[in-house]
Design an enzyme around this catalytic site. Structure first.
Site, PDB file in Angstrom:
ATOM      1  N   CYS A   1     -35.118  13.477  32.498  1.00  0.00           N
ATOM      2  CA  CYS A   1     -34.751  13.579  31.084  1.00  0.00           C
ATOM      3  C   CYS A   1     -34.562  15.047  30.695  1.00  0.00           C
ATOM      4  O   CYS A   1     -35.488  15.861  30.798  1.00  0.00           O
ATOM      5  CB  CYS A   1     -35.831  12.939  30.220  1.00  0.00           C
ATOM      6  SG  CYS A   1     -35.549  13.156  28.440  1.00  0.00           S
TER       7      CYS A   1
ATOM      8  N   HIS B   1     -35.047  11.767  19.160  1.00  0.00           N
ATOM      9  CA  HIS B   1     -34.818  13.064  18.534  1.00  0.00           C
ATOM     10  C   HIS B   1     -34.208  12.876  17.150  1.00  0.00           C
ATOM     11  O   HIS B   1     -33.597  11.857  16.860  1.00  0.00           O
ATOM     12  CB  HIS B   1     -33.927  13.965  19.390  1.00  0.00           C
ATOM     13  CG  HIS B   1     -32.590  13.390  19.727  1.00  0.00           C
ATOM     14  ND1 HIS B   1     -32.417  12.403  20.679  1.00  0.00           N
ATOM     15  CD2 HIS B   1     -31.349  13.672  19.263  1.00  0.00           C
ATOM     16  CE1 HIS B   1     -31.133  12.103  20.795  1.00  0.00           C
ATOM     17  NE2 HIS B   1     -30.457  12.853  19.927  1.00  0.00           N
TER      18      HIS B   1
ATOM     19  N   CYS C   1     -37.021  16.213  28.021  1.00  0.00           N
ATOM     20  CA  CYS C   1     -38.361  16.458  28.568  1.00  0.00           C
ATOM     21  C   CYS C   1     -38.398  17.827  29.246  1.00  0.00           C
ATOM     22  O   CYS C   1     -39.369  18.576  29.103  1.00  0.00           O
ATOM     23  CB  CYS C   1     -38.754  15.368  29.553  1.00  0.00           C
ATOM     24  SG  CYS C   1     -39.188  13.786  28.788  1.00  0.00           S
TER      25      CYS C   1
ATOM     26  N   HIS D   1     -31.712  14.813  14.355  1.00  0.00           N
ATOM     27  CA  HIS D   1     -30.730  15.862  14.092  1.00  0.00           C
ATOM     28  C   HIS D   1     -30.980  16.376  12.679  1.00  0.00           C
ATOM     29  O   HIS D   1     -31.046  15.580  11.740  1.00  0.00           O
ATOM     30  CB  HIS D   1     -29.302  15.293  14.144  1.00  0.00           C
ATOM     31  CG  HIS D   1     -28.901  14.751  15.464  1.00  0.00           C
ATOM     32  ND1 HIS D   1     -28.090  15.451  16.324  1.00  0.00           N
ATOM     33  CD2 HIS D   1     -29.176  13.566  16.064  1.00  0.00           C
ATOM     34  CE1 HIS D   1     -27.873  14.709  17.403  1.00  0.00           C
ATOM     35  NE2 HIS D   1     -28.530  13.569  17.274  1.00  0.00           N
TER      36      HIS D   1
END
Length: 117
Positions: A4, A98, A7, A100
């Protein structure tokens, strides 16, 4: 998740332009910005999306990071947008949860800036 990319960014294995970081989250500039300010806020632990059992304290840390980013970028008073995609059909290209954070110009009524396609 060893493959990832987020990560790896969270573990400082891949460089990024960090805007904010604490023990739970890291916020960094998007490599393909859709607005003058486009920062990604990610948890350091891997979750696929917002409904992947993300602990409340991690969500709180992400909210705090959004607040810190908007202040650091000077968009806290003018307005900004926070988007979290979940799944490929929603536009999620990295399957690591995540948010934005976008701003720095008038974004309009659509979910993305008008020139972002």
């Amino acid at each position: 998740m060893c493959d990832c990319i987020f990560c790896k960014i969270a573990n400082h294995e891949i460089p990024s332009t960090t805007v904010f970081e604490d023990e739970q989250v890291i916020a960094f500039r998007d490599l393909d910005p859709q607005a003058p300010t486009h920062v990604l806020v990610i948890p350091k632990h891997h979750y696929a999306n917002i409904c992947d059992g993300v602990p409340a304290e991690t969500l709180a840390a992400m909210t705090h990071a959004v607040d810190e980013v908007t202040k650091a970028e000077g968009i806290d008073k003018t307005g900004y947008r926070v988007i979290a995609n979940a799944g490929a059909d929603a536009g999620q290209t990295v399957m690591h949860f995540h948010m934005h954070v976008m701003g720095g110009k008038k974004l309009g009524m659509g979910l993305l800036p008008a020139d972002a396609e």
